[in-house]
Each structure stands twice: as structure tokens, then as C-alpha cells.
Motif scaffolding. Structure first.
Motif, PDB file in Angstrom:
ATOM      1  N   UNK A   1       0.821  -1.200   0.000  1.00  0.00           N
ATOM      2  CA  UNK A   1       0.000   0.000   0.000  1.00  0.00           C
ATOM      3  C   UNK A   1       0.864   1.263   0.000  1.00  0.00           C
ATOM      4  N   UNK A   2       2.008   1.207   0.693  1.00  0.00           N
ATOM      5  CA  UNK A   2       2.861   2.390   0.752  1.00  0.00           C
ATOM      6  C   UNK A   2       3.498   2.718  -0.591  1.00  0.00           C
ATOM      7  N   UNK A   3       3.653   1.721  -1.470  1.00  0.00           N
ATOM      8  CA  UNK A   3       4.135   2.021  -2.819  1.00  0.00           C
ATOM      9  C   UNK A   3       3.094   2.846  -3.569  1.00  0.00           C
ATOM     10  N   UNK A   4       1.823   2.570  -3.322  1.00  0.00           N
ATOM     11  CA  UNK A   4       0.758   3.364  -3.955  1.00  0.00           C
ATOM     12  C   UNK A   4       0.802   4.798  -3.440  1.00  0.00           C
ATOM     13  N   UNK A   5       0.981   4.956  -2.115  1.00  0.00           N
ATOM     14  CA  UNK A   5       1.124   6.305  -1.547  1.00  0.00           C
ATOM     15  C   UNK A   5       2.308   7.029  -2.187  1.00  0.00           C
ATOM     16  N   UNK A   6       3.398   6.309  -2.379  1.00  0.00           N
ATOM     17  CA  UNK A   6       4.598   6.904  -2.954  1.00  0.00           C
ATOM     18  C   UNK A   6       4.364   7.342  -4.402  1.00  0.00           C
ATOM     19  N   UNK A   7       3.723   6.495  -5.178  1.00  0.00           N
ATOM     20  CA  UNK A   7       3.430   6.837  -6.573  1.00  0.00           C
ATOM     21  C   UNK A   7       2.490   8.039  -6.638  1.00  0.00           C
ATOM     22  N   UNK A   8       1.458   8.036  -5.805  1.00  0.00           N
ATOM     23  CA  UNK A   8       0.544   9.185  -5.771  1.00  0.00           C
ATOM     24  C   UNK A   8       1.276  10.457  -5.361  1.00  0.00           C
ATOM     25  N   UNK A   9       2.171  10.340  -4.383  1.00  0.00           N
ATOM     26  CA  UNK A   9       2.967  11.495  -3.973  1.00  0.00           C
ATOM     27  C   UNK A   9       3.817  12.028  -5.117  1.00  0.00           C
ATOM     28  N   UNK A  10       4.394  11.121  -5.893  1.00  0.00           N
ATOM     29  CA  UNK A  10       5.175  11.530  -7.058  1.00  0.00           C
ATOM     30  C   UNK A  10       4.313  12.223  -8.103  1.00  0.00           C
ATOM     31  N   UNK A  49       4.481  11.297   0.772  1.00  0.00           N
ATOM     32  CA  UNK A  49       5.868  10.840   0.927  1.00  0.00           C
ATOM     33  C   UNK A  49       6.135  10.452   2.384  1.00  0.00           C
ATOM     34  N   UNK A  50       5.671  11.271   3.311  1.00  0.00           N
ATOM     35  CA  UNK A  50       5.847  10.954   4.740  1.00  0.00           C
ATOM     36  C   UNK A  50       5.192   9.615   5.070  1.00  0.00           C
ATOM     37  N   UNK A  51       3.967   9.415   4.595  1.00  0.00           N
ATOM     38  CA  UNK A  51       3.259   8.155   4.849  1.00  0.00           C
ATOM     39  C   UNK A  51       4.020   6.970   4.263  1.00  0.00           C
ATOM     40  N   UNK A  52       4.532   7.116   3.039  1.00  0.00           N
ATOM     41  CA  UNK A  52       5.245   6.016   2.386  1.00  0.00           C
ATOM     42  C   UNK A  52       6.523   5.657   3.124  1.00  0.00           C
ATOM     43  N   UNK A  53       7.213   6.666   3.677  1.00  0.00           N
ATOM     44  CA  UNK A  53       8.499   6.391   4.333  1.00  0.00           C
ATOM     45  C   UNK A  53       8.335   5.781   5.720  1.00  0.00           C
ATOM     46  N   UNK A  54       7.118   5.595   6.169  1.00  0.00           N
ATOM     47  CA  UNK A  54       6.917   4.914   7.442  1.00  0.00           C
ATOM     48  C   UNK A  54       7.304   3.442   7.365  1.00  0.00           C
ATOM     49  N   UNK A  55       7.214   2.855   6.167  1.00  0.00           N
ATOM     50  CA  UNK A  55       7.601   1.449   6.020  1.00  0.00           C
ATOM     51  C   UNK A  55       8.632   1.213   4.920  1.00  0.00           C
ATOM     52  N   UNK A  56       8.732   2.107   3.959  1.00  0.00           N
ATOM     53  CA  UNK A  56       9.709   1.939   2.879  1.00  0.00           C
ATOM     54  C   UNK A  56      11.036   2.571   3.276  1.00  0.00           C
ATOM     55  N   UNK A  57      12.147   2.034   2.769  1.00  0.00           N
ATOM     56  CA  UNK A  57      13.446   2.651   3.056  1.00  0.00           C
ATOM     57  C   UNK A  57      13.471   4.093   2.545  1.00  0.00           C
ATOM     58  N   UNK A  58      13.962   4.998   3.378  1.00  0.00           N
ATOM     59  CA  UNK A  58      13.941   6.426   3.065  1.00  0.00           C
ATOM     60  C   UNK A  58      14.647   6.740   1.745  1.00  0.00           C
ATOM     61  N   UNK A  59      15.839   6.192   1.551  1.00  0.00           N
ATOM     62  CA  UNK A  59      16.598   6.477   0.334  1.00  0.00           C
ATOM     63  C   UNK A  59      15.876   6.018  -0.917  1.00  0.00           C
ATOM     64  N   UNK A  60      15.310   4.837  -0.874  1.00  0.00           N
ATOM     65  CA  UNK A  60      14.567   4.312  -2.020  1.00  0.00           C
ATOM     66  C   UNK A  60      13.319   5.142  -2.266  1.00  0.00           C
ATOM     67  N   UNK A  61      12.564   5.427  -1.205  1.00  0.00           N
ATOM     68  CA  UNK A  61      11.326   6.191  -1.347  1.00  0.00           C
ATOM     69  C   UNK A  61      11.606   7.573  -1.924  1.00  0.00           C
ATOM     70  N   UNK A  62      12.613   8.234  -1.405  1.00  0.00           N
ATOM     71  CA  UNK A  62      12.912   9.581  -1.887  1.00  0.00           C
ATOM     72  C   UNK A  62      13.358   9.558  -3.353  1.00  0.00           C
ATOM     73  N   UNK A  63      14.190   8.589  -3.707  1.00  0.00           N
ATOM     74  CA  UNK A  63      14.664   8.491  -5.091  1.00  0.00           C
ATOM     75  C   UNK A  63      13.510   8.209  -6.045  1.00  0.00           C
ATOM     76  N   UNK A  64      12.613   7.319  -5.675  1.00  0.00           N
ATOM     77  CA  UNK A  64      11.472   6.993  -6.537  1.00  0.00           C
ATOM     78  C   UNK A  64      10.535   8.191  -6.639  1.00  0.00           C
ATOM     79  N   UNK A  65      10.247   8.839  -5.508  1.00  0.00           N
ATOM     80  CA  UNK A  65       9.365  10.013  -5.485  1.00  0.00           C
ATOM     81  C   UNK A  65       9.932  11.124  -6.369  1.00  0.00           C
TER      82      UNK A  65
END
Length: 109
Positions: A1-10, A49-65
């Protein structure tokens, strides 16, 4: 689910950069509406992005976002703002997309 949050954030990141570009092209009340869209999109993007980084690695989440935002903004620039679509620009956009896919593939979450 957090990948969806990350994609939406992007995607909201693409939204706030697009609103900024449209605000620059307009004046008066119309530009204020685009700036309002910028603010709303910025807040939504950051919260997702904040929601996604609660479970995803910060570096990966930020790079993808950031990558989603960069690719989307370049594509909006080409299709909406009529920026040039040169070979090298497209080449590097595709390498960025490949990097985003690669980060998702090697992520443990």
C-alpha cells in the motif's frame, strides 16, 4: 500500500511543478488559482511521501518520489509547455525510468 502512496505522492509532485509553470504563464486571479493548486499539490505530495516512508526505506522512497516527479515534469514540459524533445533528453528520461524500476525491484519492502 505504501508504494501506492509513494506513486501518488510523485504524481502530486508533477502536479505542483505543473501548477507552478501555469502560474508563470498567467496573471491576476488566474495565477493565484494556479498558486493555490501548487500549494495543495505540494502539501499532498509531502504528506504522501511521509506516509510512504513509514515502512519503505527512506533512500529508495525519496529516489522513486523524485524520479516520478522528474520524469513526469519533463513529460508535461514536452507535451503541455512545448519544450524540446531531443534525443538526449528522452534518452536520459528513459534511463531515469529504468533506475526507478530497478530501485523498486531491489527494495525489500
Amino acid at each position: 500500500m505504501n508504494w501506492i502512496f509513494l506513486i501518488l505522492g510523485g504524481l502530486f509532485e508533477v502536479g505542483f511543478t505543473s501548477c507552478l509553470g501555469k502560474a508563470k504563464e498567467t496573471s491576476g486571479a488566474e495565477s493565484y488559482l494556479w498558486y493555490a493548486g501548487f500549494g495543495i499539490s505540494l502539501i499532498a505530495s509531502m504528506l504522501l511521501l511521509i506516509k510512504a516512508t513509514q515502512t519503505l526505506p527512506l533512500g529508495t522512497a525519496y529516489a522513486v518520489w523524485t524520479g516520478i516527479g522528474a520524469v513526469g515534469t519533463v513529460l508535461i514540459g514536452i507535451f503541455i509547455f512545448k519544450e524540446p524533445a531531443t534525443f538526449w533528453r528522452l534518452f536520459f528520461i528513459f534511463t531515469l525510468i529504468a533506475s526507478i524500476v530497478g530501485l523498486k525491484a531491489v527494495s525489500s519492502h
